[in-house]
Scaffold this motif. Structure first.
Motif, PDB file in Angstrom:
ATOM      1  N   ARG A  67       0.663  -1.488   0.165  1.00  0.00           N
ATOM      2  CA  ARG A  67       0.012   0.045   0.014  1.00  0.00           C
ATOM      3  C   ARG A  67       0.804   1.092   0.042  1.00  0.00           C
ATOM      4  O   ARG A  67       0.639   2.454  -0.585  1.00  0.00           O
ATOM      5  N   ALA A  68       2.007   1.153   0.729  1.00  0.00           N
ATOM      6  CA  ALA A  68       3.040   2.583   0.925  1.00  0.00           C
ATOM      7  C   ALA A  68       3.237   2.497  -0.595  1.00  0.00           C
ATOM      8  O   ALA A  68       3.580   3.688  -0.974  1.00  0.00           O
ATOM      9  N   GLU A  69       3.976   1.479  -1.146  1.00  0.00           N
ATOM     10  CA  GLU A  69       4.441   1.517  -2.753  1.00  0.00           C
ATOM     11  C   GLU A  69       3.593   2.037  -3.486  1.00  0.00           C
ATOM     12  O   GLU A  69       3.828   2.950  -4.292  1.00  0.00           O
ATOM     13  N   ARG A  70       2.112   1.653  -3.564  1.00  0.00           N
ATOM     14  CA  ARG A  70       1.228   2.281  -4.338  1.00  0.00           C
ATOM     15  C   ARG A  70       0.933   3.707  -4.226  1.00  0.00           C
ATOM     16  O   ARG A  70       0.712   4.256  -5.074  1.00  0.00           O
ATOM     17  N   GLU A  71       0.755   4.028  -2.759  1.00  0.00           N
ATOM     18  CA  GLU A  71       0.421   5.474  -2.578  1.00  0.00           C
ATOM     19  C   GLU A  71       1.781   6.219  -3.023  1.00  0.00           C
ATOM     20  O   GLU A  71       1.558   7.723  -3.373  1.00  0.00           O
ATOM     21  N   HIS A  72       3.059   5.838  -2.740  1.00  0.00           N
ATOM     22  CA  HIS A  72       4.138   6.376  -3.264  1.00  0.00           C
ATOM     23  C   HIS A  72       4.180   6.675  -4.878  1.00  0.00           C
ATOM     24  O   HIS A  72       4.554   7.787  -5.068  1.00  0.00           O
ATOM     25  N   GLY A  73       3.865   5.576  -5.374  1.00  0.00           N
ATOM     26  CA  GLY A  73       3.971   5.940  -6.873  1.00  0.00           C
ATOM     27  C   GLY A  73       2.809   6.610  -7.271  1.00  0.00           C
ATOM     28  O   GLY A  73       3.250   7.539  -8.298  1.00  0.00           O
ATOM     29  N   ARG A  74       1.616   6.585  -6.613  1.00  0.00           N
ATOM     30  CA  ARG A  74       0.651   7.639  -6.985  1.00  0.00           C
ATOM     31  C   ARG A  74       1.079   8.908  -6.907  1.00  0.00           C
ATOM     32  O   ARG A  74       0.829   9.838  -7.987  1.00  0.00           O
ATOM     33  N   LEU A  75       1.620   9.427  -5.563  1.00  0.00           N
ATOM     34  CA  LEU A  75       2.025  10.721  -5.501  1.00  0.00           C
ATOM     35  C   LEU A  75       3.234  11.145  -6.467  1.00  0.00           C
ATOM     36  O   LEU A  75       3.088  12.052  -6.814  1.00  0.00           O
ATOM     37  N   GLU A  76       4.036  10.192  -6.774  1.00  0.00           N
ATOM     38  CA  GLU A  76       5.204  10.469  -7.504  1.00  0.00           C
ATOM     39  C   GLU A  76       4.713  10.998  -8.960  1.00  0.00           C
ATOM     40  O   GLU A  76       5.200  11.768  -9.743  1.00  0.00           O
ATOM     41  N   GLY A  77       3.720   9.899  -9.404  1.00  0.00           N
ATOM     42  CA  GLY A  77       3.360  10.146 -10.726  1.00  0.00           C
ATOM     43  C   GLY A  77       2.373  11.564 -10.910  1.00  0.00           C
ATOM     44  O   GLY A  77       2.736  12.149 -11.749  1.00  0.00           O
ATOM     45  N   CYS A  78       1.682  11.689  -9.823  1.00  0.00           N
ATOM     46  CA  CYS A  78       1.003  13.287  -9.995  1.00  0.00           C
ATOM     47  C   CYS A  78       2.022  14.126  -9.755  1.00  0.00           C
ATOM     48  O   CYS A  78       1.907  15.399 -10.386  1.00  0.00           O
ATOM     49  N   LEU A  79       3.037  14.210  -9.074  1.00  0.00           N
ATOM     50  CA  LEU A  79       4.083  15.293  -8.847  1.00  0.00           C
ATOM     51  C   LEU A  79       5.005  15.389  -9.748  1.00  0.00           C
ATOM     52  O   LEU A  79       5.352  16.715 -10.314  1.00  0.00           O
ATOM     53  N   LYS A  80       5.568  14.336 -10.206  1.00  0.00           N
ATOM     54  CA  LYS A  80       6.617  14.433 -11.301  1.00  0.00           C
ATOM     55  C   LYS A  80       6.207  14.438 -12.887  1.00  0.00           C
ATOM     56  O   LYS A  80       6.667  14.660 -13.828  1.00  0.00           O
ATOM     57  N   GLY A  81       4.824  13.793 -12.868  1.00  0.00           N
ATOM     58  CA  GLY A  81       4.389  13.677 -14.290  1.00  0.00           C
ATOM     59  C   GLY A  81       3.329  14.522 -14.658  1.00  0.00           C
ATOM     60  O   GLY A  81       3.459  15.665 -14.143  1.00  0.00           O
ATOM     61  N   LEU A  82       2.245  14.209 -15.628  1.00  0.00           N
ATOM     62  CA  LEU A  82       1.454  15.209 -16.158  1.00  0.00           C
ATOM     63  C   LEU A  82       0.163  14.627 -15.480  1.00  0.00           C
ATOM     64  O   LEU A  82      -0.442  13.674 -15.556  1.00  0.00           O
ATOM     65  N   ARG A  83      -0.482  15.800 -14.862  1.00  0.00           N
ATOM     66  CA  ARG A  83      -1.877  15.683 -14.157  1.00  0.00           C
ATOM     67  C   ARG A  83      -2.971  16.118 -15.334  1.00  0.00           C
ATOM     68  O   ARG A  83      -2.725  17.227 -15.863  1.00  0.00           O
ATOM     69  N   LEU A  84      -4.022  15.133 -15.650  1.00  0.00           N
ATOM     70  CA  LEU A  84      -4.915  15.549 -16.543  1.00  0.00           C
ATOM     71  C   LEU A  84      -6.100  15.131 -15.972  1.00  0.00           C
ATOM     72  O   LEU A  84      -6.542  13.954 -16.135  1.00  0.00           O
ATOM     73  N   GLY A  85      -6.981  16.024 -15.516  1.00  0.00           N
ATOM     74  CA  GLY A  85      -8.262  15.640 -14.691  1.00  0.00           C
ATOM     75  C   GLY A  85      -8.005  14.574 -13.650  1.00  0.00           C
ATOM     76  O   GLY A  85      -7.439  15.205 -12.842  1.00  0.00           O
ATOM     77  N   HIS A  86      -8.599  13.483 -13.665  1.00  0.00           N
ATOM     78  CA  HIS A  86      -8.376  12.596 -12.799  1.00  0.00           C
ATOM     79  C   HIS A  86      -7.586  11.706 -12.980  1.00  0.00           C
ATOM     80  O   HIS A  86      -7.445  10.581 -12.197  1.00  0.00           O
ATOM     81  N   LYS A  87      -6.617  11.781 -13.830  1.00  0.00           N
ATOM     82  CA  LYS A  87      -5.340  11.106 -14.198  1.00  0.00           C
ATOM     83  C   LYS A  87      -4.134  11.861 -13.894  1.00  0.00           C
ATOM     84  O   LYS A  87      -4.061  12.876 -14.259  1.00  0.00           O
ATOM     85  N   CYS A  88      -3.033  10.921 -13.914  1.00  0.00           N
ATOM     86  CA  CYS A  88      -1.763  11.488 -13.845  1.00  0.00           C
ATOM     87  C   CYS A  88      -0.774  10.527 -14.674  1.00  0.00           C
ATOM     88  O   CYS A  88      -1.091   9.288 -14.589  1.00  0.00           O
ATOM     89  N   PHE A  89      -0.100  10.888 -15.611  1.00  0.00           N
ATOM     90  CA  PHE A  89       0.867  10.149 -16.530  1.00  0.00           C
ATOM     91  C   PHE A  89       2.173  10.469 -16.223  1.00  0.00           C
ATOM     92  O   PHE A  89       2.657  11.616 -15.661  1.00  0.00           O
ATOM     93  N   LEU A  90       2.944   9.125 -15.985  1.00  0.00           N
ATOM     94  CA  LEU A  90       4.450   9.477 -15.545  1.00  0.00           C
ATOM     95  C   LEU A  90       5.242   8.523 -16.360  1.00  0.00           C
ATOM     96  O   LEU A  90       4.901   7.451 -16.700  1.00  0.00           O
ATOM     97  N   LEU A  91       6.176   9.082 -17.258  1.00  0.00           N
ATOM     98  CA  LEU A  91       7.071   8.240 -18.130  1.00  0.00           C
ATOM     99  C   LEU A  91       8.144   7.499 -17.435  1.00  0.00           C
ATOM    100  O   LEU A  91       8.853   8.228 -16.460  1.00  0.00           O
TER     101      LEU A  91
END
Length: 312
Positions: free
Chosen positions: A155-179
């Motif tokens: 759960r911590a890894e999933r939450e960390h990945g989600r936060l990292e994706g939205c902080l470092k990637g592209l936020r678009l509506g209710h989604k975040c994209f991370l390369l």
């Protein structure tokens, strides 16, 4: 010739040799003995013979006589029977009963010792069983604790990945994209996105597709890299689905360049940019080009960059 008998033995005076006598015993053996004087013969109990011809005898005759006497003495000693020992008295019924009772008492004592040892072993087994039960309970608690820790870590890894994706990637509506710039096969890329709390990118409409194209172009410029999307037709050829099982409603397949207006028709498409999809059953996974955002079908085992999407 002189013949006489004494105790079953035959004495014969040999003619022409008055100094010797042949003696034959019951076994038929002939013994030659000298003639002795008459008084010695009487004393020894021998029959009288022609002792006057050679009263004393020669030394050889004496040796022969005493040899015979010694042999008879040895035979008498050998035939002497040693008196046997007296037989032991037979046991009485009282002795038999006493012996049986003693044996039964010994067996009872041995059986009592076996019972004592068996009781000690039973006690030890009970203690070991109790200890084993406690160890199993501790192991079960430890396994549950480890499983809880693993779930918490996931759960911590999933939450960390989600936060990292939205902080470092592209936020678009209710989604975040991370390369991700790690080279992975399509299935391995999907597994890594899931472990981080997301999945491979699944653009739901044209607007999301155009926003993802701008993000990849800016991230990988000036190069053109294919990037895995969460689109495939592994279930059925030509039926393209997202990783969540929904059917793809729009496509952005690459098309070969069209000829200029007024120019003659091109005899064949360029071999490096054919119309897509063209892989058939050998290429069932979709990647997006980072320069123009067009879709290409590739072998799913090819190792490419990938882009994950996370819920916001």
């Amino acid at each position: 010739w002189i013949q006489t008998r004494n105790s079953g033995a035959e004495l014969t005076a040999v003619k022409g040799r008055p100094e010797r006598v042949e003696r034959q015993n019951a076994a038929g053996l002939a013994l030659t003995i000298p003639l002795l004087p008459q008084h010695l013969q009487e004393a020894l109990g021998l029959p009288a013979g022609r002792g006057d011809e050679n009263p004393e005898g020669t030394p050889e005759d004496k040796e022969t006589w005493w040899t015979e006497e010694d042999g008879q003495g040895e035979e008498e000693e050998e035939t002497t029977v040693t008196p046997s020992s007296s037989p032991s008295p037979s046991p009485t019924p009282e002795d038999t009963v006493t012996y049986i009772l003693g044996r039964l008492a010994g067996l009872d004592a041995g059986l009592h010792q076996l019972h004592v040892r068996l009781h000690a072993l039973d006690t030890r087994v009970v203690e070991l069983t109790r200890g084993l039960r406690q160890l199993r309970e501790v192991a079960s608690d430890t396994r549950d604790a480890v499983q809880a820790l693993q779930e918490a870590q996931s759960r911590a890894e999933r939450e960390h990945g989600r936060l990292e994706g939205c902080l470092k990637g592209l936020r678009l509506g209710h989604k975040c994209f991370l390369l991700s710039r790690d080279f992975e096969a399509q299935a391995a890329a999907q597994a890594r996105c899931v472990a981080r709390g997301g999945s491979l990118a699944q653009p739901a409409d044209r607007q999301q597709m155009e926003a993802l194209t701008r993000y990849l172009r800016s991230a990988l410029a000036p190069y053109n890299w294919p990037v895995w999307l969460g689109v495939h037709d592994r279930r059925s050829e030509g039926l393209y689905l997202f990783e969540n099982g929904q059917r793809v409603s729009f496509f952005a397949w690459h098309r070969a360049p069209r000829p200029e207006p007024g120019a003659g028709p091109s005899p064949a498409p360029h071999p490096l940019s054919p119309n897509q999809p063209n892989g058939g059953t050998l290429e069932n996974c979709v990647a997006q080009a980072s320069d123009d955002g067009s879709w290409w079908d590739h072998d799913c085992e090819r190792r490419l960059y990938y882009v994950c999407e996370y819920p916001f």
